[in-house]
Design a protein around this motif. Sequence first.
Motif, PDB file in Angstrom:
ATOM      1  N   GLN A  74       1.109  -1.306  -0.227  1.00  0.00           N
ATOM      2  CA  GLN A  74      -0.374  -0.174   0.111  1.00  0.00           C
ATOM      3  C   GLN A  74       1.016   1.656   0.055  1.00  0.00           C
ATOM      4  OE1 GLN A  74      -3.139   0.470  -0.417  1.00  0.00           O
ATOM      5  NE2 GLN A  74      -3.643   2.042   0.518  1.00  0.00           N
ATOM      6  N   VAL A  75       0.650   2.090  -1.369  1.00  0.00           N
ATOM      7  CA  VAL A  75       1.702   3.229  -0.647  1.00  0.00           C
ATOM      8  C   VAL A  75       0.976   4.381   0.016  1.00  0.00           C
ATOM      9  CG1 VAL A  75       1.866   4.800  -2.310  1.00  0.00           C
ATOM     10  CG2 VAL A  75       2.051   2.899  -3.027  1.00  0.00           C
ATOM     11  N   GLN A  76       1.443   4.700   0.467  1.00  0.00           N
ATOM     12  CA  GLN A  76       1.266   5.774   1.520  1.00  0.00           C
ATOM     13  C   GLN A  76       1.672   7.059   1.142  1.00  0.00           C
ATOM     14  OE1 GLN A  76       2.516   4.618   4.899  1.00  0.00           O
ATOM     15  NE2 GLN A  76       0.836   3.730   6.381  1.00  0.00           N
ATOM     16  N   LEU A  77       0.725   8.671   1.640  1.00  0.00           N
ATOM     17  CA  LEU A  77       1.371   9.892   0.414  1.00  0.00           C
ATOM     18  C   LEU A  77       0.526   9.906   2.471  1.00  0.00           C
ATOM     19  CD1 LEU A  77      -1.232   9.586  -2.201  1.00  0.00           C
ATOM     20  CD2 LEU A  77       1.521   9.730  -2.600  1.00  0.00           C
ATOM     21  N   VAL A  78       1.377  11.877   2.532  1.00  0.00           N
ATOM     22  CA  VAL A  78       2.139  12.231   3.490  1.00  0.00           C
ATOM     23  C   VAL A  78       1.347  13.873   3.126  1.00  0.00           C
ATOM     24  CG1 VAL A  78       2.485  12.854   6.121  1.00  0.00           C
ATOM     25  CG2 VAL A  78       2.723  10.441   4.869  1.00  0.00           C
ATOM     26  N   GLU A  79       0.667  14.317   3.105  1.00  0.00           N
ATOM     27  CA  GLU A  79       0.584  15.828   3.038  1.00  0.00           C
ATOM     28  C   GLU A  79       1.077  16.805   4.210  1.00  0.00           C
ATOM     29  OE1 GLU A  79      -3.473  14.432   1.154  1.00  0.00           O
ATOM     30  OE2 GLU A  79      -2.020  13.882   3.179  1.00  0.00           O
ATOM     31  N   SER A  80       1.902  17.818   3.458  1.00  0.00           N
ATOM     32  CA  SER A  80       1.742  19.125   5.236  1.00  0.00           C
ATOM     33  C   SER A  80       2.161  20.024   4.238  1.00  0.00           C
ATOM     34  CB  SER A  80       2.922  18.549   5.309  1.00  0.00           C
ATOM     35  OG  SER A  80       4.326  19.051   4.471  1.00  0.00           O
ATOM     36  N   ARG A 122      -4.100   2.604 -10.782  1.00  0.00           N
ATOM     37  CA  ARG A 122      -4.221   2.207  -9.515  1.00  0.00           C
ATOM     38  C   ARG A 122      -4.269   3.424  -8.897  1.00  0.00           C
ATOM     39  NH1 ARG A 122      -0.075   0.180 -10.311  1.00  0.00           N
ATOM     40  NH2 ARG A 122       2.147   0.227  -9.089  1.00  0.00           N
ATOM     41  N   HIS A 123      -4.413   3.613  -7.712  1.00  0.00           N
ATOM     42  CA  HIS A 123      -4.646   5.366  -7.297  1.00  0.00           C
ATOM     43  C   HIS A 123      -4.227   5.041  -5.569  1.00  0.00           C
ATOM     44  CE1 HIS A 123      -9.139   5.250  -8.094  1.00  0.00           C
ATOM     45  NE2 HIS A 123      -8.893   6.312  -6.642  1.00  0.00           N
ATOM     46  N   TYR A 124      -3.689   5.734  -5.110  1.00  0.00           N
ATOM     47  CA  TYR A 124      -4.191   6.013  -3.354  1.00  0.00           C
ATOM     48  C   TYR A 124      -3.661   7.969  -3.482  1.00  0.00           C
ATOM     49  CZ  TYR A 124      -1.211   2.082  -4.768  1.00  0.00           C
ATOM     50  OH  TYR A 124      -0.991   0.998  -4.880  1.00  0.00           O
ATOM     51  N   TRP A 125      -4.750   7.549  -2.090  1.00  0.00           N
ATOM     52  CA  TRP A 125      -4.739   9.151  -1.861  1.00  0.00           C
ATOM     53  C   TRP A 125      -3.915   9.501  -0.418  1.00  0.00           C
ATOM     54  CZ3 TRP A 125      -8.211  12.913  -4.238  1.00  0.00           C
ATOM     55  CH2 TRP A 125      -9.281  12.619  -4.842  1.00  0.00           C
ATOM     56  N   GLY A 126      -3.877  10.446  -0.519  1.00  0.00           N
ATOM     57  CA  GLY A 126      -3.224  10.813   1.037  1.00  0.00           C
ATOM     58  C   GLY A 126      -4.550  11.048   1.626  1.00  0.00           C
ATOM     59  N   LEU A 159      -1.970  10.024  -6.272  1.00  0.00           N
ATOM     60  CA  LEU A 159      -0.915   9.254  -6.780  1.00  0.00           C
ATOM     61  C   LEU A 159      -1.507   8.668  -7.747  1.00  0.00           C
ATOM     62  CD1 LEU A 159       1.977   7.434  -6.072  1.00  0.00           C
ATOM     63  CD2 LEU A 159       0.720   6.881  -7.665  1.00  0.00           C
ATOM     64  N   ASP A 160      -1.381   8.769  -9.263  1.00  0.00           N
ATOM     65  CA  ASP A 160      -2.098   7.361 -10.269  1.00  0.00           C
ATOM     66  C   ASP A 160      -0.560   6.761 -10.598  1.00  0.00           C
ATOM     67  OD1 ASP A 160      -4.506  10.069  -9.901  1.00  0.00           O
ATOM     68  OD2 ASP A 160      -4.918   7.622 -11.233  1.00  0.00           O
ATOM     69  N   HIS A 161      -1.384   5.751 -10.736  1.00  0.00           N
ATOM     70  CA  HIS A 161       0.495   4.991 -11.380  1.00  0.00           C
ATOM     71  C   HIS A 161      -0.498   3.997 -12.796  1.00  0.00           C
ATOM     72  CE1 HIS A 161       3.574   2.270 -12.345  1.00  0.00           C
ATOM     73  NE2 HIS A 161       4.028   3.476 -12.161  1.00  0.00           N
ATOM     74  N   PRO A 162       0.027   3.536 -13.923  1.00  0.00           N
ATOM     75  CA  PRO A 162      -0.160   3.543 -15.020  1.00  0.00           C
ATOM     76  C   PRO A 162      -0.320   1.754 -15.268  1.00  0.00           C
ATOM     77  CG  PRO A 162       1.245   4.092 -16.076  1.00  0.00           C
ATOM     78  CD  PRO A 162       1.545   4.395 -14.171  1.00  0.00           C
ATOM     79  N   LEU A 163       0.747   1.249 -14.733  1.00  0.00           N
ATOM     80  CA  LEU A 163       0.795  -0.067 -14.647  1.00  0.00           C
ATOM     81  C   LEU A 163       1.099  -1.191 -14.079  1.00  0.00           C
ATOM     82  CD1 LEU A 163       2.814  -0.161 -17.931  1.00  0.00           C
ATOM     83  CD2 LEU A 163       0.582  -0.802 -18.073  1.00  0.00           C
TER      84      LEU A 163
END
Length: 117
Positions: free
Chosen positions: A1-7, A104-108, A97-101
């Motif tokens: 699981q990709v983790q995105l951290v905003e600040s 899939r996408h991930y949200w912070g 983040l949107d990855h094509p192959l």
Amino acid sequence: QVQLVESGGGYVQTGGSLTLSCTTSDSIFSSSVMGWYRQTPGKERELVASITSRSNTNYEGFVDGRFTISRDNAKNTVYLQMNSLKPEDTGVYYCRLDHPLPARHYWGRGTQVTVSS
């Protein structure tokens, strides 16, 4: 699981500036499209700006030259420089983040931006 951290969110007066950052430790960052979205009170989440892996950028009309999206692939970080902020820019800003192959996408989790009048 990709983790995105905003600040970088916060409270500013009308006309002020903020710079948002979103970072991940995942190496797929450099080959992904990165986007900043926002959810303002009473509205659906909407795209603010996006940037491709080659740093081609796209902005929604309401940005009107006030925001700049950029990325640093060496730091796995995407930025949103916001100038001339207005009260209607108040909301929660999310990184995606949107990855094509494979696709899939991930949200912070989001960062709050509040602009006072």
